[in-house]
Motif scaffolding. Sequence first.
Motif, PDB file in Angstrom:
ATOM      1  N   THR A 125      10.934  36.133   1.599  1.00 12.53           N
ATOM      2  CA  THR A 125      11.419  35.259   2.660  1.00 12.53           C
ATOM      3  C   THR A 125      11.127  35.902   4.011  1.00 12.53           C
ATOM      4  OG1 THR A 125      13.211  34.412   1.270  1.00 12.53           O
ATOM      5  CG2 THR A 125      13.451  34.145   3.660  1.00 12.53           C
ATOM      6  N   ILE A 126      10.332  35.250   4.836  1.00 10.28           N
ATOM      7  CA  ILE A 126      10.037  35.734   6.186  1.00 10.28           C
ATOM      8  C   ILE A 126      11.102  35.192   7.130  1.00 10.28           C
ATOM      9  CG2 ILE A 126       8.356  35.819   8.058  1.00 10.28           C
ATOM     10  CD1 ILE A 126       7.530  37.292   5.454  1.00 10.28           C
ATOM     11  N   SER A 127      11.770  36.097   7.860  1.00  4.74           N
ATOM     12  CA  SER A 127      12.878  35.681   8.711  1.00  4.74           C
ATOM     13  C   SER A 127      12.805  36.394  10.062  1.00  4.74           C
ATOM     14  CB  SER A 127      14.198  35.954   7.987  1.00  4.74           C
ATOM     15  OG  SER A 127      15.293  35.419   8.696  1.00  4.74           O
ATOM     16  N   HIS A 128      13.939  36.663  10.657  1.00  2.09           N
ATOM     17  CA  HIS A 128      13.998  37.173  12.028  1.00  2.09           C
ATOM     18  C   HIS A 128      13.330  38.538  12.193  1.00  2.09           C
ATOM     19  CE1 HIS A 128      16.519  33.932  13.445  1.00  2.09           C
ATOM     20  NE2 HIS A 128      17.397  34.152  12.480  1.00  2.09           N
ATOM     21  N   GLY A 129      13.335  39.342  11.143  1.00  2.00           N
ATOM     22  CA  GLY A 129      12.769  40.682  11.262  1.00  2.00           C
ATOM     23  C   GLY A 129      11.292  40.701  11.581  1.00  2.00           C
ATOM     24  N   ALA A 130      10.603  39.591  11.313  1.00  2.00           N
ATOM     25  CA  ALA A 130       9.156  39.554  11.512  1.00  2.00           C
ATOM     26  C   ALA A 130       8.755  39.747  12.968  1.00  2.00           C
ATOM     27  CB  ALA A 130       8.593  38.234  10.977  1.00  2.00           C
ATOM     28  N   ASN A 131       9.621  39.330  13.915  1.00  2.00           N
ATOM     29  CA  ASN A 131       9.278  39.523  15.332  1.00  2.00           C
ATOM     30  C   ASN A 131      10.393  40.216  16.108  1.00  2.00           C
ATOM     31  OD1 ASN A 131      11.133  37.465  15.464  1.00  2.00           O
ATOM     32  ND2 ASN A 131       9.990  36.247  16.969  1.00  2.00           N
ATOM     33  N   SER A 132      11.187  41.009  15.397  1.00  2.00           N
ATOM     34  CA  SER A 132      12.263  41.734  16.060  1.00  2.00           C
ATOM     35  C   SER A 132      11.687  42.744  17.047  1.00  2.00           C
ATOM     36  CB  SER A 132      13.123  42.463  15.020  1.00  2.00           C
ATOM     37  OG  SER A 132      14.045  43.325  15.662  1.00  2.00           O
ATOM     38  N   PRO A 133      12.265  42.842  18.251  1.00  2.00           N
ATOM     39  CA  PRO A 133      11.781  43.814  19.239  1.00  2.00           C
ATOM     40  C   PRO A 133      12.306  45.227  18.993  1.00  2.00           C
ATOM     41  CG  PRO A 133      13.576  42.539  20.167  1.00  2.00           C
ATOM     42  CD  PRO A 133      13.318  41.952  18.814  1.00  2.00           C
ATOM     43  N   ARG A 134      13.151  45.400  17.973  1.00  2.00           N
ATOM     44  CA  ARG A 134      13.753  46.709  17.735  1.00  2.00           C
ATOM     45  C   ARG A 134      12.699  47.737  17.313  1.00  2.00           C
ATOM     46  NH1 ARG A 134      19.014  45.975  13.991  1.00  2.00           N
ATOM     47  NH2 ARG A 134      18.758  48.261  13.993  1.00  2.00           N
ATOM     48  N   THR A 135      12.912  48.956  17.761  1.00  2.00           N
ATOM     49  CA  THR A 135      12.006  50.056  17.401  1.00  2.00           C
ATOM     50  C   THR A 135      12.745  51.204  16.714  1.00  2.00           C
ATOM     51  OG1 THR A 135      12.290  51.044  19.595  1.00  2.00           O
ATOM     52  CG2 THR A 135      10.421  49.539  19.290  1.00  2.00           C
TER      53      THR A 135
ATOM     54  N   TRP B 205      17.266  41.659   6.571  1.00  2.00           N
ATOM     55  CA  TRP B 205      17.803  40.341   6.940  1.00  2.00           C
ATOM     56  C   TRP B 205      16.802  39.259   6.579  1.00  2.00           C
ATOM     57  CZ3 TRP B 205      22.520  38.666   8.226  1.00  2.00           C
ATOM     58  CH2 TRP B 205      22.639  37.332   8.631  1.00  2.00           C
ATOM     59  N   MET B 206      17.123  38.515   5.517  1.00  2.00           N
ATOM     60  CA  MET B 206      16.272  37.393   5.101  1.00  2.00           C
ATOM     61  C   MET B 206      17.028  36.085   5.168  1.00  2.00           C
ATOM     62  SD  MET B 206      14.004  38.994   1.958  1.00  2.00           S
ATOM     63  CE  MET B 206      15.258  40.023   1.222  1.00  2.00           C
ATOM     64  N   GLY B 207      18.057  36.054   6.023  1.00  2.00           N
ATOM     65  CA  GLY B 207      18.876  34.859   6.149  1.00  2.00           C
ATOM     66  C   GLY B 207      20.276  35.137   5.634  1.00  2.00           C
TER      67      GLY B 207
END
Length: 405
Positions: A248-258, A269-271
């Motif tokens: 499941t692709i979710s918010h982590g795919a473009n998270s700005p966190r480093t 986090w997959m929902g």
Amino acid sequence: MKDEKVNFKLQSSEYANLWILDSGITFLNHGSFGACPKAVLRVQQELRSQLEQEPINFFGRAWEPLIDNARSKLSEFVGADSEDVVFVNNATTGVNAVLRSLTFTAEDEILTTNHEYNACRNALDFIASRTGVRIVIAKIPFPIESPQQLIAAVMERVSPKTKLALIDHITSQTGLIFPIQQLIQELQQQGVDTLIDGAHAPGMIALNLREVGATYYTGNCHKWLCAPKGAAFLYVQRDKQPEIRPLTISHGANSPRTDKSRFQLEFDWMGTDDPTAYMCVPEAIAFMGSLLPGGWDELRQRNHQLVLEARQLLCQSLGVLPPCPESMIGSMAVVPMPTASENRHFMSVHDELFDKFGIQVQVVPWQESPRLLLRISAQIYNTLEQYAYLAKALSQLAEDWGEGR
């Protein structure tokens, strides 16, 4: 024999009351889905109450520290760096995540064995239908005399086209512990990456993933670790993590966190779901490790010794030979069923044992003689007397089958 369940009062283990298992059932199949102790279930219920009392605060503030703590304790238990571990719902999901992330072509081969778990074999077939990759099956003999037979059978099917090997650490159907570390070393020498399905390994055998050396390793926490259902993990070597994505692709795919890797940000986090099974893993590790003075080492050895004694008892009762050396057994063992059962469907045998005798045990169909296998599990709540009862039940069924009932 009448169809109603036969009444038989068995002496319970002193540890049985730590579980909520039905006291009227002789439960000899911990291996299929595990069983979670009352103490761990209470912790899960507390966490679920916290979640429902204030969902925003739980997911916004409490969730990540709890997940990170669980990952840290689990990683320590399985001998891995926490940066290399993520949670998944079950080992089958871990296998699928890796297979779906990798790129295969019709020029490639994936190597597996004829003992591979059916769900994961289906995943291989799905990947083959999409990519054209060839699935190569190493035929592991069973009964088997030594781990060297297994290694030879696998290595002789390796070719220059072998891109990945999907191998069980402990097989579901036959209960064999594969010599996984030696296999991985020999496959690596041939340039083959390894995906190890360790569904049964955590808690059954001592595990050190740094030493094992697998490229990818997935294992369940709800079986022999006795965590709640829906807790498992996926380990991926650091240099391979960028290409492994969750199903499941979710918010982590473009998270700005480093502060965390993309690998963990995506899998963590997959929902919205119920993450409390993961969060209870530390409690399960601590609780099961507290039951005996020698901790986990003594627990694993106790279960191992019990299943060996149970196997010997059943083999003697049924007049069959043990199908593998003791060194290839952990806390599960397989016994060939008597010849009287060969023409019976495995589920009908299972149902007769359950409905007539109140015995819950795994009956496994096999590809060749012996056609039916009986897989027993040994957990601390089991006693040798329960396997003696199983032997009596099998003897009675054999008589019934011989009379054509």
